[in-house]
Design a protein around this motif. Structure first.
Motif, PDB file in Angstrom:
ATOM      1  N   ASP A  83     -56.648-135.706 -18.071  1.00 43.98           N
ATOM      2  CA  ASP A  83     -57.640-135.148 -18.995  1.00 43.98           C
ATOM      3  C   ASP A  83     -58.541-134.133 -18.306  1.00 43.98           C
ATOM      4  O   ASP A  83     -59.041-133.203 -18.952  1.00 43.98           O
ATOM      5  N   ARG A  84     -58.746-134.313 -16.992  1.00 44.47           N
ATOM      6  CA  ARG A  84     -59.670-133.434 -16.274  1.00 44.47           C
ATOM      7  C   ARG A  84     -58.972-132.331 -15.479  1.00 44.47           C
ATOM      8  O   ARG A  84     -59.635-131.537 -14.819  1.00 44.47           O
ATOM      9  N   LEU A  85     -57.639-132.282 -15.537  1.00 50.40           N
ATOM     10  CA  LEU A  85     -56.927-131.237 -14.803  1.00 50.40           C
ATOM     11  C   LEU A  85     -57.134-129.871 -15.445  1.00 50.40           C
ATOM     12  O   LEU A  85     -56.998-129.710 -16.659  1.00 50.40           O
ATOM     13  N   ALA A  86     -57.431-128.884 -14.623  1.00 51.60           N
ATOM     14  CA  ALA A  86     -57.496-127.504 -15.092  1.00 51.60           C
ATOM     15  C   ALA A  86     -56.072-126.977 -15.277  1.00 51.60           C
ATOM     16  O   ALA A  86     -55.120-127.527 -14.712  1.00 51.60           O
ATOM     17  N   PRO A  87     -55.886-125.927 -16.065  1.00 51.75           N
ATOM     18  CA  PRO A  87     -54.551-125.323 -16.177  1.00 51.75           C
ATOM     19  C   PRO A  87     -53.994-124.966 -14.806  1.00 51.75           C
ATOM     20  O   PRO A  87     -54.686-124.357 -13.980  1.00 51.75           O
ATOM     21  N   GLY A  88     -52.765-125.385 -14.532  1.00 50.50           N
ATOM     22  CA  GLY A  88     -52.157-125.176 -13.227  1.00 50.50           C
ATOM     23  C   GLY A  88     -52.467-126.283 -12.237  1.00 50.50           C
ATOM     24  O   GLY A  88     -51.896-126.327 -11.155  1.00 50.50           O
ATOM     25  N   GLY A  89     -53.376-127.192 -12.626  1.00 52.41           N
ATOM     26  CA  GLY A  89     -53.744-128.304 -11.750  1.00 52.41           C
ATOM     27  C   GLY A  89     -52.663-129.364 -11.695  1.00 52.41           C
ATOM     28  O   GLY A  89     -51.874-129.525 -12.632  1.00 52.41           O
TER      29      GLY A  89
END
Length: 318
Positions: A236-242
């Motif tokens: 849920d907290r991953l940024a795009p590309g994370g």
């Protein structure tokens, strides 16, 4: 002491498994924000910091006060590093404390660490006699001995079966309840000998108490429940590309991680016949590579690496 072998304040060494591979998958932006959700003794964290630039940030999370003492020293030496004392199930709370809405990567190196196993006073290992504790955070109750002293026979059997897949779980639970009427079960040796007595058939090259100790440890520390919560919070907290990188050490953990990542990568289940757009069919996540395992050299250097499995999930960039 080598780069991938860290020493705790008590002198117990810890060798991080799949160290280079995990960090290579994790760090794709030297200026990003990352989480080492199982800090341990800082093996992964130190290598992550080595790949970050001056503006990069890393947070270490751990339940164990001994690990947090090591994390505090690292934070004093490197301003890019901060720590949070707790479970990765509290990931949202940890990130909110830093006002990080998103992160570029989360690493989870699951299970018990080498210093915890090697320190007899922690009570994790049947190989070393000590108090039957098994708590990753000794400040939380109950300990393993406290639980075994009061739990119902059925509950003990269910835990040993569910988390240890021990086929003689009922026999073990029955003997625990009978034995505790005679004496308190307070040491690892007492429990290991009790299990060996209860198990009629021994597995070759495996101590009969292996599954029981694993099961009780997982239960006492809420490891699988915390893992489910932590995995969801991480994606849920991953940024795009994370990326989410998870290293597991037994089949129960790996099955949970595998299903979680697979289901996210597949995308939402849409009933047959329901009209959807192409965007609605996209999952927003992808699996990165195949499951990785330690090579022969690493297993030879660190026998605990033989059961390690690493899986990687990425949030697809918009």
């Amino acid at each position: 002491m080598t780069d991938n072998q860290q020493e705790s304040a008590a002198g117990f060494k810890h060798r991080s498994v799949l160290l280079d591979e995990a960090v290579d998958y994790l760090v794709n932006d030297p200026a990003g924000c990352y989480v080492d959700a199982t800090f341990g003794r800082g093996g992964h964290s130190r290598l992550i910091l080595g790949q970050l630039g001056d503006s990069g940030q890393l947070m270490g999370i751990d339940k164990d006060p001994e690990a947090i003492r090591v994390a505090g020293k690292l934070a004093a030496d490197d301003a890019r590093f901060s720590w949070f004392h707790g479970s990765f199930a509290q990931l949202d709370e940890a990130l909110d404390s830093k006002e990080w809405a998103q992160v570029n990567g989360v690493l989870m190196d699951l299970g018990v660490s080498s210093p915890q196993l090697d320190d007899a006073s922690r009570g994790f290992s049947f190989m070393r006699n000590g108090p039957l504790d098994m708590r990753m955070n000794p400040e939380q109750e109950p300990s393993a001995s406290q639980w075994l002293a009061t739990a119902d026979e059925k509950d003990i059997a269910d835990v040993i079966w569910r988390y240890g897949e021990e086929r003689f779980s009922r026999r073990i639970a029955r003997l625990v309840v009978a034995r505790r009427q005679e004496e308190a079960i307070e040491t690892t040796r007492q429990l290991a000998e009790l299990v060996a007595e209860a198990v009629p058939k021994k597995e070759k090259h495996k101590h009969p108490a292996t599954r029981t100790f694993q099961a009780i440890r997982i239960f006492i520390n809420r490891e699988l429940e915390d893992l489910e919560i932590g995995l969801k919070s991480a994606v849920d907290r991953l940024a795009p590309g994370g990326r989410l990188v998870v290293i597991s050490f037994h089949s129960l953990e790996d099955r949970l991680v595998k299903r979680f990542m697979r289901d996210l990568a597949k995308g939402p289940k849409i009933p047959r016949g329901v009209p959807v757009t192409a965007d609605q069919e996209q999952s927003g996540f992808r699996l990165v590579g195949k499951a990785s395992k330690a090579n022969e050299q690493e297993i030879e250097e660190n026998v605990r690496a033989r059961s390690a499995v690493m899986r990687v999930l990425e949030r697809v960039a918009n």
